[in-house]
Design a protein around this motif. Sequence first.
Motif, PDB file in Angstrom:
ATOM      1  N   ASN A 198       0.796  -1.230   0.000  1.00 53.64           N
ATOM      2  CA  ASN A 198       0.000   0.000   0.000  1.00 53.64           C
ATOM      3  C   ASN A 198       0.827   1.278   0.000  1.00 53.64           C
ATOM      4  OD1 ASN A 198      -2.626  -1.235  -0.036  1.00 53.64           O
ATOM      5  ND2 ASN A 198      -2.115  -1.988   2.008  1.00 53.64           N
ATOM      6  N   LYS A 199       2.084   1.145  -0.465  1.00 56.08           N
ATOM      7  CA  LYS A 199       2.891   2.360  -0.630  1.00 56.08           C
ATOM      8  C   LYS A 199       2.891   2.735  -2.106  1.00 56.08           C
ATOM      9  CE  LYS A 199       6.192   1.214   2.987  1.00 56.08           C
ATOM     10  NZ  LYS A 199       7.544   0.671   3.197  1.00 56.08           N
ATOM     11  N   PRO A 200       2.914   4.029  -2.426  1.00 53.33           N
ATOM     12  CA  PRO A 200       2.997   4.392  -3.845  1.00 53.33           C
ATOM     13  C   PRO A 200       4.256   3.798  -4.480  1.00 53.33           C
ATOM     14  CG  PRO A 200       2.558   6.319  -2.501  1.00 53.33           C
ATOM     15  CD  PRO A 200       2.835   5.198  -1.547  1.00 53.33           C
ATOM     16  N   ILE A 201       4.122   3.301  -5.702  1.00 50.43           N
ATOM     17  CA  ILE A 201       5.246   2.645  -6.376  1.00 50.43           C
ATOM     18  C   ILE A 201       6.441   3.595  -6.490  1.00 50.43           C
ATOM     19  CG2 ILE A 201       5.987   1.619  -8.567  1.00 50.43           C
ATOM     20  CD1 ILE A 201       3.140   0.513  -8.843  1.00 50.43           C
ATOM     21  N   ASP A 202       6.161   4.896  -6.633  1.00 53.21           N
ATOM     22  CA  ASP A 202       7.235   5.896  -6.707  1.00 53.21           C
ATOM     23  C   ASP A 202       8.179   5.811  -5.518  1.00 53.21           C
ATOM     24  OD1 ASP A 202       7.068   7.193  -9.072  1.00 53.21           O
ATOM     25  OD2 ASP A 202       5.682   8.735  -8.384  1.00 53.21           O
ATOM     26  N   ASN A 203       7.645   5.403  -4.361  1.00 52.76           N
ATOM     27  CA  ASN A 203       8.466   5.400  -3.149  1.00 52.76           C
ATOM     28  C   ASN A 203       9.181   4.078  -2.904  1.00 52.76           C
ATOM     29  OD1 ASN A 203       7.289   7.845  -2.916  1.00 52.76           O
ATOM     30  ND2 ASN A 203       6.009   7.352  -1.155  1.00 52.76           N
ATOM     31  N   LEU A 204       9.029   3.127  -3.813  1.00 55.90           N
ATOM     32  CA  LEU A 204       9.630   1.814  -3.570  1.00 55.90           C
ATOM     33  C   LEU A 204      11.094   1.779  -4.006  1.00 55.90           C
ATOM     34  CD1 LEU A 204       6.843  -0.649  -4.748  1.00 55.90           C
ATOM     35  CD2 LEU A 204       7.127   0.496  -2.562  1.00 55.90           C
ATOM     36  N   SER A 205      11.845   0.856  -3.420  1.00 57.47           N
ATOM     37  CA  SER A 205      13.232   0.653  -3.835  1.00 57.47           C
ATOM     38  C   SER A 205      13.239  -0.011  -5.208  1.00 57.47           C
ATOM     39  CB  SER A 205      13.946  -0.236  -2.825  1.00 57.47           C
ATOM     40  OG  SER A 205      13.403  -1.539  -2.894  1.00 57.47           O
ATOM     41  N   LYS A 206      14.405   0.049  -5.842  1.00 55.51           N
ATOM     42  CA  LYS A 206      14.542  -0.503  -7.186  1.00 55.51           C
ATOM     43  C   LYS A 206      14.146  -1.979  -7.228  1.00 55.51           C
ATOM     44  CE  LYS A 206      17.903  -0.124 -10.920  1.00 55.51           C
ATOM     45  NZ  LYS A 206      19.317  -0.012 -11.269  1.00 55.51           N
ATOM     46  N   GLY A 207      14.546  -2.696  -6.210  1.00 49.52           N
ATOM     47  CA  GLY A 207      14.250  -4.128  -6.149  1.00 49.52           C
ATOM     48  C   GLY A 207      12.757  -4.399  -6.114  1.00 49.52           C
ATOM     49  N   PHE A 208      12.059  -3.639  -5.297  1.00 55.65           N
ATOM     50  CA  PHE A 208      10.616  -3.844  -5.201  1.00 55.65           C
ATOM     51  C   PHE A 208       9.913  -3.428  -6.492  1.00 55.65           C
ATOM     52  CE2 PHE A 208      10.813  -4.150  -0.478  1.00 55.65           C
ATOM     53  CZ  PHE A 208      10.132  -5.349  -0.392  1.00 55.65           C
ATOM     54  N   LYS A 209      10.393  -2.336  -7.090  1.00 55.42           N
ATOM     55  CA  LYS A 209       9.792  -1.898  -8.355  1.00 55.42           C
ATOM     56  C   LYS A 209       9.895  -3.003  -9.393  1.00 55.42           C
ATOM     57  CE  LYS A 209      10.265   3.076  -8.151  1.00 55.42           C
ATOM     58  NZ  LYS A 209      11.159   4.177  -8.388  1.00 55.42           N
ATOM     59  N   ARG A 210      11.093  -3.602  -9.446  1.00 54.73           N
ATOM     60  CA  ARG A 210      11.318  -4.670 -10.407  1.00 54.73           C
ATOM     61  C   ARG A 210      10.369  -5.833 -10.139  1.00 54.73           C
ATOM     62  NH1 ARG A 210      15.193  -4.138 -14.495  1.00 54.73           N
ATOM     63  NH2 ARG A 210      15.266  -2.260 -13.246  1.00 54.73           N
ATOM     64  N   ASP A 240      12.795  -8.104 -19.855  1.00 56.66           N
ATOM     65  CA  ASP A 240      13.978  -7.333 -20.237  1.00 56.66           C
ATOM     66  C   ASP A 240      14.749  -6.965 -18.971  1.00 56.66           C
ATOM     67  OD1 ASP A 240      15.837  -5.937 -21.658  1.00 56.66           O
ATOM     68  OD2 ASP A 240      14.393  -4.690 -22.743  1.00 56.66           O
ATOM     69  N   GLU A 241      15.864  -7.605 -18.781  1.00 53.98           N
ATOM     70  CA  GLU A 241      16.721  -7.408 -17.610  1.00 53.98           C
ATOM     71  C   GLU A 241      15.941  -7.488 -16.300  1.00 53.98           C
ATOM     72  OE1 GLU A 241      19.547  -4.338 -18.010  1.00 53.98           O
ATOM     73  OE2 GLU A 241      20.035  -4.914 -20.043  1.00 53.98           O
ATOM     74  N   PRO A 242      15.390  -8.677 -16.032  1.00 53.92           N
ATOM     75  CA  PRO A 242      14.541  -8.815 -14.838  1.00 53.92           C
ATOM     76  C   PRO A 242      15.306  -8.725 -13.531  1.00 53.92           C
ATOM     77  CG  PRO A 242      14.861 -10.953 -15.874  1.00 53.92           C
ATOM     78  CD  PRO A 242      15.476  -9.941 -16.783  1.00 53.92           C
ATOM     79  N   THR A 243      16.621  -8.995 -13.548  1.00 53.63           N
ATOM     80  CA  THR A 243      17.342  -9.008 -12.270  1.00 53.63           C
ATOM     81  C   THR A 243      18.266  -7.816 -12.121  1.00 53.63           C
ATOM     82  OG1 THR A 243      19.065 -10.369 -13.249  1.00 53.63           O
ATOM     83  CG2 THR A 243      17.301 -11.514 -12.110  1.00 53.63           C
ATOM     84  N   ASP A 244      18.172  -6.884 -13.053  1.00 56.27           N
ATOM     85  CA  ASP A 244      19.018  -5.701 -12.976  1.00 56.27           C
ATOM     86  C   ASP A 244      18.686  -4.923 -11.698  1.00 56.27           C
ATOM     87  OD1 ASP A 244      20.830  -3.750 -13.901  1.00 56.27           O
ATOM     88  OD2 ASP A 244      19.149  -2.523 -14.596  1.00 56.27           O
ATOM     89  N   GLY A 245      19.693  -4.627 -10.915  1.00 53.33           N
ATOM     90  CA  GLY A 245      19.476  -3.815  -9.725  1.00 53.33           C
ATOM     91  C   GLY A 245      18.985  -4.590  -8.512  1.00 53.33           C
TER      92      GLY A 245
END
Lengths: 307, 244
Positions: free
Chosen positions: A127-139, A157-162
């Motif tokens: 329930n956090k805005p996606i903008d505030n998530l870490s790179k890992g969670f965004k991925r 496309d580069e699923p494990t980047d970051g």
Amino acid sequence: MISVKNLFKSFGGHQVVNDVSFDIRPGDVVGFLGPNGAGKSTTMKMLTGFLAPSNGEITIDNLSINHCSLKIKQKIGYLPEGAPAYGEMTPYQFLLFIAKVRGLKGLAKAQRVKEVIDQVELHEVLNKPIDNLSKGFKRRVGLAQAIIHDPQILILDEPTDGLDPNQKHQVRQLIKNLSKDKIVIISTHILEEVSAVCNRVMIISKGKLLFDDTPEALNQRSKYYGAVTLQFSYPADASELAELEGVASMEEDLENRCVTVFPLPGAQILHSVTTHAQHCRLPVDSLFVEQGRLDQVFRDITQEVNV
Amino acid sequence: MSNVGILFKREFSSFFASPVAYVFIGIFLVLSAVFTFFVGGFYERGQADLLPFFNFHPWLYLFLVPAIAMRSWSEERKTGTIELLMTLPISISQAMIAKYLAAWAVLGLSLLLTFPLWLTVNYLGEPDNGIILAAYIGSWFMAGGFLAIGLCMSALTKNQVIAFILAVVVCFVFVVSGTNIVLDAFKSWAPIAVIDVIASFSFLSHFEAMAKGVIALADIVYFLLVTFIWLYAGMLLIEQKKAD
Ligand SMILES: Nc1ncnc2c1ncn2[C@@H]1O[C@H](COP(=O)(O)OP(=O)(O)O)[C@@H](O)[C@H]1O
Ligand SMILES: [Mg+2]
């Protein structure tokens, strides 16, 4: 099944994908390898119908992408490079939105959303805005939206980047656990990723498809494939190893007190090397059979096009 | 729910997930009041109607509608979500229509929220509410025309500020082509037919009657046509430029 014939793409005269052809059958987990700017993402964008090819033909399950793009889009789950998502939405809202657009309804929709949240472990950020998530969670959110409709074809496309090593492991596990009759295409520039999850490797450089075979075949291209490396506890004369049957040559690394013995093509030399080491009482600390050094093969293949 | 419905809902709530819609509605209401009471001379005229209010709408929309339209496509392209959107099983026209309807709904909501003005004029006198309703509807359709231009300009560039400026410029052309200043400039040398054509392209000419409560089919059709043409152009642009 995906069938690509003589695919070309150019941007303003700059040839980015250059005469690429391949077929991918259900069960294939393809690792799409190549240096940055090789044309991996561009090829994937054409496979997903986002970009139109400059020339060539893409058919998916015998449907031409030019004529049946809507039907094809339903079969594909796609994680674009960088995992774009609507930042003001929460992962839960976002996944619900994608599920609806993908035609899921009612109980089935709720069920699938819950399943993918479990699969990629999004509970704590739901329930956090996606903008505030870490790179890992965004991925992971991007991954979740790609698999939400359980697609026959998954293009990542580069699923494990970051991601950190644990997260990488998790994503690889997830891909391995997908059912065996799917098509999976992942682009990456991490070489271990390919041996870890793929059963097929394509290497592309400067828009050209340079290698298309199994990860083992890629390993076998390495001159280190099947070589035996010994490390000594103190400098020792191991030159006789080069005389053994089946041995092609030998390399010594004095600094690390290592010796690598290369076999003739197809020869198994482990047995004779160990026997010899025992016989001559070489001070062996460790000994292992090389699996092939992918980074070197990768360099060899992708730099061929430069010369 | 159909695809347009699903997309509409996402677009509409995204306006309210950020301050965009609130700021927009707030500014719209404040400026409406300022224009009506101070600039338009609502009291001084001593007439029970909302003509001063509606007369300013073209000028209000000129800046406010491009502001609400500017991010719709620009942001999709800038953040790359367009790649996600266009690989979902939807068509560009569905996405465009959903974006249009969502922003149009926000505009409609803003208009609805001016109801205190309507209460005021009903409290002070006995206006013809049919005329007022007709003017509201006309204003909403005109807003739709502005919006379609804004969406098209947003499809043109990744940069929201540029999208805004382009939209204001194009909208400005569509507004002023009906003002006397422009028409006078043509009158001295151009044939009447040309002047009529120029005037007929203007939002002002088509809104004038509607602000007075006369809804002519021709005016509504004009705004629908403008909307359709600009949205269609926007779709072509997106198709062309989505990957840039
Ligand atoms: N929309 C575009 N316009 C112009 N050039 C592009 C565009 N997209 C990609 N390119 C160029 O195409 C080449 C390949 O890009 P890409 O497919 O993203 O490579 P990779 O994913 O293998 O790193 C790069 O040189 C890039 O600059
Ligand atoms: Mg890429």
